[in-house]
Design a protein around this motif. Structure first.
Motif, PDB file in Angstrom:
ATOM      1  N   TRP A 129       0.828  -1.211   0.000  1.00  0.00           N
ATOM      2  CA  TRP A 129       0.000   0.000   0.000  1.00  0.00           C
ATOM      3  C   TRP A 129       0.870   1.273   0.000  1.00  0.00           C
ATOM      4  O   TRP A 129       0.611   2.213  -0.738  1.00  0.00           O
ATOM      5  CB  TRP A 129      -0.893   0.006   1.251  1.00  0.00           C
ATOM      6  CG  TRP A 129      -1.998  -1.010   1.176  1.00  0.00           C
ATOM      7  CD1 TRP A 129      -2.320  -1.808   0.152  1.00  0.00           C
ATOM      8  CD2 TRP A 129      -2.902  -1.313   2.237  1.00  0.00           C
ATOM      9  NE1 TRP A 129      -3.367  -2.622   0.453  1.00  0.00           N
ATOM     10  CE2 TRP A 129      -3.762  -2.330   1.749  1.00  0.00           C
ATOM     11  CE3 TRP A 129      -3.077  -0.849   3.552  1.00  0.00           C
ATOM     12  CZ2 TRP A 129      -4.793  -2.879   2.529  1.00  0.00           C
ATOM     13  CZ3 TRP A 129      -4.105  -1.388   4.315  1.00  0.00           C
ATOM     14  CH2 TRP A 129      -4.951  -2.398   3.812  1.00  0.00           C
ATOM     15  N   CYS A 130       1.897   1.281   0.850  1.00  0.00           N
ATOM     16  CA  CYS A 130       2.779   2.463   0.903  1.00  0.00           C
ATOM     17  C   CYS A 130       3.487   2.679  -0.426  1.00  0.00           C
ATOM     18  O   CYS A 130       3.635   3.812  -0.902  1.00  0.00           O
ATOM     19  CB  CYS A 130       3.809   2.278   2.018  1.00  0.00           C
ATOM     20  SG  CYS A 130       3.102   2.271   3.680  1.00  0.00           S
ATOM     21  N   SER A 132       2.548   1.625  -3.524  1.00  0.00           N
ATOM     22  CA  SER A 132       1.677   1.994  -4.645  1.00  0.00           C
ATOM     23  C   SER A 132       1.053   3.355  -4.468  1.00  0.00           C
ATOM     24  O   SER A 132       0.738   4.034  -5.442  1.00  0.00           O
ATOM     25  CB  SER A 132       0.581   0.935  -4.813  1.00  0.00           C
ATOM     26  OG  SER A 132      -0.238   0.888  -3.653  1.00  0.00           O
ATOM     27  N   GLN A 133       0.860   3.803  -3.232  1.00  0.00           N
ATOM     28  CA  GLN A 133       0.193   5.074  -2.993  1.00  0.00           C
ATOM     29  C   GLN A 133       1.164   6.175  -2.575  1.00  0.00           C
ATOM     30  O   GLN A 133       0.757   7.190  -2.027  1.00  0.00           O
ATOM     31  CB  GLN A 133      -0.884   4.887  -1.916  1.00  0.00           C
ATOM     32  CG  GLN A 133      -1.958   3.893  -2.329  1.00  0.00           C
ATOM     33  CD  GLN A 133      -2.987   3.671  -1.236  1.00  0.00           C
ATOM     34  OE1 GLN A 133      -3.290   4.565  -0.463  1.00  0.00           O
ATOM     35  NE2 GLN A 133      -3.528   2.462  -1.174  1.00  0.00           N
ATOM     36  N   SER A 134       2.445   5.992  -2.796  1.00  0.00           N
ATOM     37  CA  SER A 134       3.441   7.009  -2.466  1.00  0.00           C
ATOM     38  C   SER A 134       3.176   8.282  -3.254  1.00  0.00           C
ATOM     39  O   SER A 134       2.759   8.229  -4.420  1.00  0.00           O
ATOM     40  CB  SER A 134       4.842   6.478  -2.784  1.00  0.00           C
ATOM     41  OG  SER A 134       5.788   7.499  -2.641  1.00  0.00           O
ATOM     42  N   ASN A 151       5.067   1.750  -9.063  1.00  0.00           N
ATOM     43  CA  ASN A 151       3.823   2.210  -8.471  1.00  0.00           C
ATOM     44  C   ASN A 151       2.960   2.856  -9.537  1.00  0.00           C
ATOM     45  O   ASN A 151       3.364   2.994 -10.709  1.00  0.00           O
ATOM     46  CB  ASN A 151       4.083   3.145  -7.283  1.00  0.00           C
ATOM     47  CG  ASN A 151       4.631   4.498  -7.711  1.00  0.00           C
ATOM     48  OD1 ASN A 151       5.044   4.679  -8.856  1.00  0.00           O
ATOM     49  ND2 ASN A 151       4.649   5.447  -6.779  1.00  0.00           N
TER      50      ASN A 151
END
Length: 806
Positions: A129-130, A132-134, A151
């Motif tokens: 999650w971190c 891909s959503q950075s 990402n």
């Protein structure tokens, strides 16, 4: 231990589960030019089997209708089946890029066959999650610099999904010079195991404009410390980058705009600075009333105004955006937007569809059509104002850069044009003051040089092109008694109006002293006294208009066409040059003498004989103190142009200036050339007169006979009277030897010389006086008369005008 000699520092084989991606290259006709090892393993074909064949022959089925990737598009992606060497089809996603290099263009083909999923850690969901959503672009590359994981922002930037790009190199996914720089930096990370940072500027997929990117690269190590790959992070820094660029542009504007006190150069500096960094085309129009340093408008302009295009710059050759060239004028209608923009107080942004530009297009349809044809989409119109008065208008246009002008661009333009307006006004005022000074200086120089029998003369004056303004160089040609001619050249220290005024005073003083027939050294002595008095009358150093001491140099020469003798003296001035008829060029060796104004120091004259046809060159130090080379080299260089043959003295002047001052002159330059002539012997008659009153009658007869020989009988009566008076005075009051001379020049000159230094005085005789009327009659009947003193004795002369005769 690990097998095959591996150590704990070696990267694990296929640590991320990637495989080689199949790649190939073709030329622009679609013929295979390269075949990778990954392509051989995937399709079974060896490089030597496929290189040179058309790529379409490798397809297992016909190419899709929309897949004519070799026919125009810069890139293409889609599903393609390639026939394996053993005959079965291999399906996968094909990504095709058209690459343009120095040697032409080719295509890069990348196949992505089905692969297994990448390894994931058991507790990787939060990490995923971190990742891909950075808030920035992230990607992981293996030790072969192939994509392992991306990402969403990276997938958006390269317009490919993570599955499509996995296993590709960055240069395969996005062939761009900036990507090659990034790959080189990633190789340095693998070699040094140190982090790398770089900045690139490129346009990503789906964007119309380029962006600035800050790239961070770091090595990835497994728990054992073995290098497994490279972490890639990119952040969009466009706003910060553009802010820095604006600051740099403003800094350069402070350094480069206004370096010249020339209005045209200053406006061109503004245009050159803004293109291409801010706009694709810039034009600057100024009021024609400012030409030559004209005054600013005193109030709002109510009638038509005429504008001159003083500068323009385009990224396209020939500046096709405008039909108005630099130097041409336009007169917009009073009601047109162009006239309104001149009176505006701040710049404004317009799109091509704005009503103001539509109104402008109605008044200027040709110009508007040019801009539309070039794709113009955004315009900034900025008035150039200083002290609340409009000087002109600057136009900033974008047609190649896709992004329109923003508010930050408007603020930047406002600052640039404000600085430029101040510099333009400074240049205008300097031009006005310089024009005034040059006009004043030229008004003090001779408007034309009077034609002389003894000399042919030509001259040039070049004012200095520096911020200090014109100097005090001057020259003059003065006719003297006895057909002689005086040549004078000088230079006053300093620049500006004060130097010109001092020069005018000295030139007037020289003319006055020359009329008194002083010898060159005597004249410089009197002129030295004049400069000393000017210094005594000048404002003190503490005064409000202090000018400092007056300093000057001068060279004075007298040429006699009868004897061919030339007497010269100089006061701190440059040596004169003589070109003799045989072509030899020499500097006359004259005693230097001190500059004028020092006092109590003697001046010394030298007399030389000049053959007929010699050229005497007098000049100020600006001619030999040019921008290049020392003074000694320039003095030697002066010999060459003077030695060249020329049709006229005017041509010699041009040749000398072209050779000595090929470019911009940092000092005033005055040049005076004189070609010597000789008065023919048959136009001069001389008689020795005995010290006996009876000799007066013989002198009259000799004069009458000579006038008859010259065909000047109508001047006999006055001449006989002048001869009687002057010879009688010489016999009565002078000292022997006495000599009578008649000269037939542009005037008829009668001279009587004796060895006495006593000079006659003109006085009005009283009723019962027996004498005192002779010189009064001479003065009344002739045009000029006077006395000139020599080292020993004096000469009394009188002239009668012959201008009415051929």
């Amino acid at each position: 231990m690990t097998g095959h000699g591996a150590t704990s520092k070696d990267p694990p084989a296929d640590a991320f589960g990637t495989a080689d991606v199949a790649t190939a290259t073709t030329d622009k006709q679609g013929v295979v030019t390269g075949w990778s090892e990954g392509a051989r393993r995937l399709f079974g074909h060896r490089p030597e089997d496929v290189v040179g064949r058309p790529a379409v022959e490798l397809l297992a089925e016909d190419a899709p209708a929309d897949g004519a990737f070799l026919a125009g598009q810069p890139s293409w992606t889609g599903h393609v089946a390639v026939r394996h060497r053993d005959g079965h089809p291999v399906s996968g996603e094909l990504l095709a890029h058209r690459r343009v290099g120095r040697n032409g263009s080719d295509w890069l083909l990348v196949w992505d066959a089905a692969r297994g999923p990448a390894q994931r850690a058991e507790d990787g969901v939060p990490i995923e999650w971190c990742f891909s959503q950075s808030p920035c672009i992230l990607a992981i590359f293996d030790t072969d610099l192939r994509y392992v994981h991306t990402n969403a922002d990276e997938e958006h930037a390269i317009a490919l999904t993570g599955d499509q790009v996995r296993g590709m190199r960055m240069t395969e996914a996005a062939p761009h010079p900036a990507c090659e720089r990034i790959e080189q930096a990633m190789r340095r990370v693998l070699e040094t195991r140190e982090r790398q940072y770089l900045e690139v500027y490129l346009r990503v997929a789906g964007e119309r404009r380029q962006h600035a990117w800050a790239i961070h690269l770091a090595p990835l190590n497994d728990p054992a410390g073995r290098l497994c790959g490279v972490c890639f992070a990119a952040q969009d820094t466009t706003e910060q980058y553009e802010a820095r660029q604006r600051l740099l542009l403003l800094n350069e504007a402070g350094k480069h705009i206004g370096t010249s006190l020339d209005v045209t150069v200053t406006t061109q500096q503004l245009a050159d600075l803004a293109v291409p960094r801010l706009a694709d085309f810039v034009a600057v129009d100024l009021l024609t009333g400012l030409d030559g340093g004209g005054e600013l408008p005193s109030g709002p302009m109510t009638g038509p105004v005429t504008m001159r295009r003083t500068a323009q710059r385009s990224i396209l050759p020939g500046a096709p955006e405008s039909s108005v060239g630099v130097g041409e004028t336009t007169t917009p209608a009073v009601s047109s937007p162009a006239a309104e923009w001149l009176g505006a107080v701040a710049p404004a942004i317009y799109q091509m569809t704005d009503p103001a530009l539509a109104r402008w297009a109605d008044h200027e349809p040709v110009e508007a059509a040019r801009l539309r044809d070039l794709g113009t989409h955004s315009v900034i119109v900025a008035p150039l104002r200083t002290r609340g008065v409009g000087l002109g208008v600057a136009f900033f246009i974008r047609h190649r850069r896709p992004e329109p002008f923003q508010r930050d661009d408007l603020l930047l333009v406002e600052e640039l044009t404000a600085r430029a307006a101040v510099c333009i006004d400074n240049a205008r005022r300097y031009t006005r003051e310089r024009t005034t000074a040059v006009t004043f200086q030229r008004s003090l120089l001779p408007w034309r040089l009077a034609e002389q029998t003894g000399l042919e003369v030509a001259s040039r004056y070049l004012p200095a092109r520096t911020e200090e303004g014109v100097g005090g160089d001057w020259f003059d040609v003065i006719p003297l008694s006895g057909a002689r001619v005086a040549l004078v050249i000088g230079s006053v220290v300093g620049h500006g109006i004060q130097a010109s005024a001092t020069m005018g005073q000295l030139r007037t003083a020289v003319r006055t002293l020359a009329d008194l027939d002083f010898l060159p050294d005597e004249l410089l002595t009197h002129l030295d006294d004049v400069v000393i008095r000017l210094n005594a009358e000048a404002p003190t150093a503490s005064g409000p208009h202090s000018t400092g001491d007056v300093g000057a140099t001068c060279l004075y020469a007298i040429y006699d066409p009868v004897s061919r003798r030339c007497s010269l003296a100089r006061a701190g001035h440059s040596l004169p040059v003589v070109r003799r008829p045989d072509g030899t060029v020499d500097f006359l060796d004259l005693p230097s003498g001190p500059p004028l104004g020092l006092g109590n120091l003697p001046f010394e004259a030298v007399e030389v004989e000049l053959p007929e046809g010699s050229i005497l060159a007098l000049y100020t130090d600006g001619l030999i103190e040019g921008n290049a080379g020392d003074t000694g080299e320039k003095v030697d260089l002066l010999r060459q142009p003077l030695a060249q043959p020329a049709e006229s003295l005017e041509a010699v002047c041009d040749t000398v200036l072209d050779a000595m001052v090929p470019g911009r002159s940092e000092k005033d330059i005055a040049l005076l050339l004189a070609r010597t002539r000789v008065l023919p012997a048959d136009r001069v008659a001389t008689w020795n007169i005995p010290l006996d009153p009876i000799a007066v009658a013989g002198a009259r007869k000799n004069a009458f006979d000579q006038l008859a020989a010259w065909g000047l009988e109508e001047f006999a009566f006055i001449t006989e009277l002048v001869v009687s008076e002057l010879v009688t005075n010489a016999i009565r009051y002078g000292a022997p030897p006495i000599r009578l001379r008649l000269i037939n020049d542009r005037s008829l000159i009668c001279e009587v010389r004796d060895n006495s230094s006593t000079a006659p005085h003109l006085k009005r005789a009283r009723v019962f006086d027996e004498g005192g009327r002779g010189l009064l009659l001479v003065a009344q009947l002739t045009q000029r008369w006077g006395t000139r003193h020599a080292r020993l004795g004096k000469t009394i002369w009188a002239e009668q005008d012959l201008s009415g005769r051929p």
